[in-house]
Design a protein around this motif. Structure first.
Motif, PDB file in Angstrom:
ATOM      1  N   ASN A  61       0.821  -1.215   0.000  1.00  0.00           N
ATOM      2  CA  ASN A  61       0.000   0.000   0.000  1.00  0.00           C
ATOM      3  C   ASN A  61       0.850   1.258   0.000  1.00  0.00           C
ATOM      4  OD1 ASN A  61      -3.131  -0.457   0.403  1.00  0.00           O
ATOM      5  ND2 ASN A  61      -2.098  -2.103   1.498  1.00  0.00           N
ATOM      6  N   LEU A  62       1.971   1.235   0.713  1.00  0.00           N
ATOM      7  CA  LEU A  62       2.823   2.421   0.751  1.00  0.00           C
ATOM      8  C   LEU A  62       3.496   2.670  -0.597  1.00  0.00           C
ATOM      9  CD1 LEU A  62       4.517   1.970   4.259  1.00  0.00           C
ATOM     10  CD2 LEU A  62       2.769   3.642   3.616  1.00  0.00           C
ATOM     11  N   MET A  63       3.918   1.606  -1.259  1.00  0.00           N
ATOM     12  CA  MET A  63       4.636   1.765  -2.512  1.00  0.00           C
ATOM     13  C   MET A  63       3.703   2.016  -3.697  1.00  0.00           C
ATOM     14  SD  MET A  63       7.698  -1.048  -2.245  1.00  0.00           S
ATOM     15  CE  MET A  63       8.433  -0.389  -3.735  1.00  0.00           C
TER      16      MET A  63
ATOM     17  N   PRO B  59       1.509   6.103  -4.743  1.00  0.00           N
ATOM     18  CA  PRO B  59       1.784   7.130  -5.763  1.00  0.00           C
ATOM     19  C   PRO B  59       1.183   6.815  -7.129  1.00  0.00           C
ATOM     20  CG  PRO B  59       3.776   6.634  -4.521  1.00  0.00           C
ATOM     21  CD  PRO B  59       2.762   5.622  -4.135  1.00  0.00           C
ATOM     22  N   ILE B  60       0.871   5.544  -7.411  1.00  0.00           N
ATOM     23  CA  ILE B  60       0.315   5.197  -8.725  1.00  0.00           C
ATOM     24  C   ILE B  60      -1.024   5.883  -8.942  1.00  0.00           C
ATOM     25  CG2 ILE B  60      -0.572   3.274 -10.104  1.00  0.00           C
ATOM     26  CD1 ILE B  60       1.521   1.501  -8.875  1.00  0.00           C
TER      27      ILE B  60
ATOM     28  N   ILE C 176      -6.092   0.490 -15.298  1.00  0.00           N
ATOM     29  CA  ILE C 176      -4.708   0.112 -14.971  1.00  0.00           C
ATOM     30  C   ILE C 176      -4.423   0.292 -13.475  1.00  0.00           C
ATOM     31  CG2 ILE C 176      -2.290   0.723 -15.348  1.00  0.00           C
ATOM     32  CD1 ILE C 176      -2.973   1.364 -18.215  1.00  0.00           C
ATOM     33  N   LYS C 177      -4.983   1.352 -12.885  1.00  0.00           N
ATOM     34  CA  LYS C 177      -4.704   1.627 -11.464  1.00  0.00           C
ATOM     35  C   LYS C 177      -5.167   0.493 -10.546  1.00  0.00           C
ATOM     36  CE  LYS C 177      -4.777   6.682 -11.842  1.00  0.00           C
ATOM     37  NZ  LYS C 177      -5.425   7.918 -11.355  1.00  0.00           N
TER      38      LYS C 177
ATOM     39  N   GLY D  64       0.118  -5.757  -7.323  1.00  0.00           N
ATOM     40  CA  GLY D  64       1.175  -5.419  -6.368  1.00  0.00           C
ATOM     41  C   GLY D  64       0.881  -5.973  -4.979  1.00  0.00           C
ATOM     42  N   SER D  65      -0.382  -5.919  -4.542  1.00  0.00           N
ATOM     43  CA  SER D  65      -0.735  -6.450  -3.222  1.00  0.00           C
ATOM     44  C   SER D  65      -0.497  -7.954  -3.160  1.00  0.00           C
ATOM     45  CB  SER D  65      -2.196  -6.132  -2.906  1.00  0.00           C
ATOM     46  OG  SER D  65      -2.408  -4.741  -2.843  1.00  0.00           O
TER      47      SER D  65
END
Length: 359
Positions: A92-94, A97-98, A110-111, A118-119
């Protein structure tokens, strides 16, 4: 019961979906159906059969997952849970910014897709790190955690709780066992044992009073030296009249080992399938074994039954009968063991003076 509930819920869910799925048909198709309710019933039954199949698969998967969880050590479950949480937090932290990137609305999918991907990736990475370095993490938190891991995995047997009776405390040798570290695990002192020691210490009989006070002094020294190992348990059984019966009942109740030097209590406890550590048996087994031909330095203190015999004693109380030892009474002599005899009263060693053997 749970298996049946899982299957029934899937059947009901499948039937409900089949029953309501008729509403998804176009109006032109529904207009050509002469009996809509019959169609609903047919689709509901068909979907319920599919729900039964899916329910059986879900029930089998649940049982396999349950069996796997039961066979997984609790430390592994905890470290994997921590790794999963840490992985999701990092994800969640990384990935935050997306969502701030100026992506066109046409590519807005895409988001969330990148967030989900990623999760999942960081969650599996956290679990993998927990499997690789979880035990080292536990050792940093608790240096004794490796022992608990080995116990939970069945590679190490946990130390049983020990219950000490009154005679064992008064005897005094229990203090030496503590100092040498041979007694492991939690040591339980029941309240009724303390009460019995106090009654002895308050007795009018001088001998009993001395024994009771000695037991209390020994117990105080042990508790001061090993505060984390000694536990005073307030349990009592008012319906049980004797202290020995209470000790056996408590040992059975908590599956503990009874430490005593009382011969009768040991026999009664063994009959009731209670684990026993008898200090007298331990002392007997720790006596040195002398074989014929072994030399012993001993003081001959008195004459034996036979005119030529002399009697001496080892430090552990073992009697040594020295043939041709009458002339050595009152003096120390080196004797050679000729034989040993185990009797109901104890062990006896027969020997001869070294001078007569070599002559």
């Amino acid at each position: 019961m749970l298996d049946a509930i899982i299957i029934i819920l899937f059947i009901i869910a499948g039937g409900g979906i089949g029953f309501d799925s008729v509403n998804l048909l176009p109006d032109s198709v529904l207009a050509e159906v002469s009996n809509v309710e019959a169609l609903r019933l047919v689709t509901a039954v068909f979907a319920a059969i599919i729900g039964l199949a899916v329910g059986l698969v879900a029930q089998t998967t649940y049982r396999r997952l349950e069996a796997q969880i039961r066979n997984t050590p609790i430390e592994v479950i905890l470290t994997r849970a921590v790794g999963l949480v840490v992985g999701l937090l990092v994800a969640n932290l990384m990935l935050a910014p997306i969502f701030l990137l100026p992506i066109p609305q046409e590519f807005g999918f895409i988001k969330p897709m990148m967030a989900i991907l990623g999760s999942i990736m960081f969650a599996f990475l956290g679990i993998d790190l927990a499997d690789t370095h979880g035990r080292a993490f536990l050792r940093l938190i608790n240096p004794h955690s490796m022992e608990s891991i080995l116990v939970s995995e069945g590679m190490l047997e946990p130390a049983s709780t020990k219950i000490i009776d009154t005679s064992c405390i008064i005897d005094g040798r229990i203090e030496q066992l503590f100092n040498t570290g041979f007694l492991e695990g939690q040591i339980l002192i029941p309240q009724f044992v303390l009460h019995e020691l106090q009654q002895l210490a308050d007795a009018t009989n001088d001998q009993k009073r001395i024994r009771g006070r000695r037991g209390l002094d020994i117990l105080n020294r042990i508790q001061d030296s090993f505060p984390e190992q000694i536990i005073i348990n307030p349990v009592d059984y008012e319906d049980i009249p004797t202290v020995d019966a209470k000790l056996v009942h408590l040992a059975q109740e908590i599956n503990a080992t009874l430490v005593t030097n009382d011969y009768n209590l040991s026999k009664v406890a063994n009959l009731q399938k209670v684990n026993i550590l008898n200090i007298n048996d331990l002392a007997q087994s720790m006596r040195p074994i002398y074989l014929p031909g072994d030399p012993i330095d001993i003081k001959i203190i008195k004459q034996g039954k036979e005119p030529t015999q002399g009697i001496g004693y080892l430090e552990d109380g073992t009697m040594v009968v020295v043939e041709e030892g009458r002339n050595y009474v009152g003096a120390e002599a080196r004797v050679i063991v000729t034989s040993a005899l185990q009797t109901s009263a104890g062990r006896m060693i027969f020997a001869k003076p070294q001078a007569s053997v070599t002559a």
